[in-house]
Design an enzyme around this catalytic site. Structure first.
Site, PDB file in Angstrom:
ATOM      1  N   PRO A  79       0.803  -1.225   0.000  1.00 10.11           N
ATOM      2  CA  PRO A  79       0.000   0.000   0.000  1.00 10.11           C
ATOM      3  C   PRO A  79       0.834   1.272   0.000  1.00 10.11           C
ATOM      4  CG  PRO A  79      -0.976  -1.590   1.480  1.00 10.11           C
ATOM      5  CD  PRO A  79       0.347  -2.172   1.043  1.00 10.11           C
ATOM      6  N   CYS A  80       0.349   2.260  -0.754  1.00 12.76           N
ATOM      7  CA  CYS A  80       1.124   3.486  -0.962  1.00 12.76           C
ATOM      8  C   CYS A  80       0.574   4.693  -0.210  1.00 12.76           C
ATOM      9  CB  CYS A  80       1.144   3.822  -2.466  1.00 12.76           C
ATOM     10  SG  CYS A  80      -0.490   4.279  -3.130  1.00 12.76           S
ATOM     11  N   GLN A  81      -0.570   4.547   0.453  1.00 11.24           N
ATOM     12  CA  GLN A  81      -1.252   5.715   0.995  1.00 11.24           C
ATOM     13  C   GLN A  81      -0.400   6.556   1.933  1.00 11.24           C
ATOM     14  OE1 GLN A  81      -2.485   2.693   0.720  1.00 11.24           O
ATOM     15  NE2 GLN A  81      -4.633   2.704   0.110  1.00 11.24           N
ATOM     16  N   VAL A  83       2.851   7.057   1.819  1.00 11.79           N
ATOM     17  CA  VAL A  83       4.023   7.686   1.209  1.00 11.79           C
ATOM     18  C   VAL A  83       3.661   8.518  -0.017  1.00 11.79           C
ATOM     19  CG1 VAL A  83       5.653   5.976   2.056  1.00 11.79           C
ATOM     20  CG2 VAL A  83       4.546   5.621  -0.150  1.00 11.79           C
TER      21      VAL A  83
END
Length: 334
Positions: A79-81, A83
């Site tokens: 998951p990228c949320q 960064v």
């Protein structure tokens, strides 16, 4: 024929799987997914429609590594949320991006020979680079040699500007050929008869581009803030779910139906496409990796150059124009 077994994490709608399958088929290999991990019910339903025989191990935090089958390759777009530059940027301390440590837990327990991870470009600058440095440190301590690079989907057949960090690891033994030295022709010309423009606001002068802004999980229309759209006549419309699938290089209507034939809502289809990896970009990565695995490194450059070229991506109307409606310009990542 060599068989490569892999385990898929944060699997979404199967973008890694398609990229792996396409690359393996082209090289005459067999790739077997021995299991996947996904918690979103809509993504899981779409995934299981296309890959009905693959077991879902569910929540990655609850996986008992002692019960996982052996595999050669671990893949996942964690998951990228936390960064992303459009998020709060809690970094590795965040609840979602911190799930990287679950990947590390699986690597430690299973020691696969290879891994491929994907995330947004913002991972590199999160906490002034300290988060990415920590990731590399953890992977090194686990015994892996690591290569990483920033790839853009627009150079892999897609009309979409989508920059992503790809991290490739080899269980440390000896030096490995470079996998991510990817170069090739620019593929922006695939939007034939569809000039791309972006707007700061609807009434401002259009600025021409030759790509579509990044499709995000929150995409729901041409109401500004970087949302790509199609101009038909004097009106703008949002991309259709099929057009979003094409930007991510999935087959048409990949997300239309779930496991049991149930119709998936457009809002969920947009969200899943925004969360997905670009299939053609991952195909290029795995073409290179699989040639390394098969000790055929001399053919890597040719395969990567070939990976840049392919059939055109077409939208619903050939005379449509693509626009990116934004209040702050094109997002660098999502």
């Amino acid at each position: 024929m060599q068989k490569i077994k892999y385990f898929s994490t944060f699997s979404g709608i199967g973008g890694f799987e398609l990229g792996i399958d396409n690359a393996a088929t082209e090289l005459g290999l067999t790739a077997e997914c021995v299991g996947f991990s996904e918690v979103d019910k809509f993504a899981t339903s779409v995934y299981q429609r296309h890959f009905p025989n693959t077991r879902n191990y569910g929540d990655i935090t609850k996986i008992n590594t002692n019960k996982l089958p052996d595999f050669d390759l671990l893949v996942g777009g964690f998951p990228c949320q936390d960064v992303s530059i459009i998020g709060k940027r809690a970094g590795l301390a965040g609840e979602r991006t911190g799930l990287f440590y679950e990947l590390a837990r699986i690597l430690r327990a299973k020691q696969p020979k290879y891994f491929v991870f994907e995330n947004v470009k913002g991972l590199l600058s999160s906490n002034k680079g300290e988060d990415f440095s920590k990731i590399l440190q953890v992977l090194d301590e686990l015994g892996y040699s690591v290569q990483w690079g920033v790839l853009d989907a627009q150079y892999f057949r897609s009309p979409q500007h989508r920059e992503r960090v790809v991290i490739v690891g080899f269980l440390r033994s000896k030096c490995q050929p470079q996998v991510l030295s990817i170069k090739g022709e620019n593929s922006k010309t695939i939007l034939v008869n569809s000039p791309v423009v972006s707007y700061a606001k609807r009434r401002t002068k259009a600025i021409r581009h030759d790509y579509i802004n990044t499709i995000t999980a929150s995409y729901h229309g041409v109401n500004g803030d970087g949302a790509p759209g199609i101009i038909e006549g004097d009106k703008a419309r949002r991309l259709t779910p099929v057009e979003c699938e094409r930007c991510q290089m999935f087959p048409d209507n990949w997300t239309k139906l779930g496991k049991d034939g149930e119709t998936i809502s457009d809002s969920q289809r947009y969200r899943m496409c925004g969360n997905a990896v670009c299939v053609s970009m991952m195909r290029a990565v795995f073409l290179a990796l699989f040639e390394v695995i098969c000790n055929e490194g001399q053919g890597i450059a040719a395969k990567l150059n070939e990976a840049q070229n392919g059939p055109s991506v077409e939208f619903s109307q050939q005379n449509s124009k693509v626009v990116n409606l934004s209040n702050r310009g094109a997002p660098e990542d999502a």
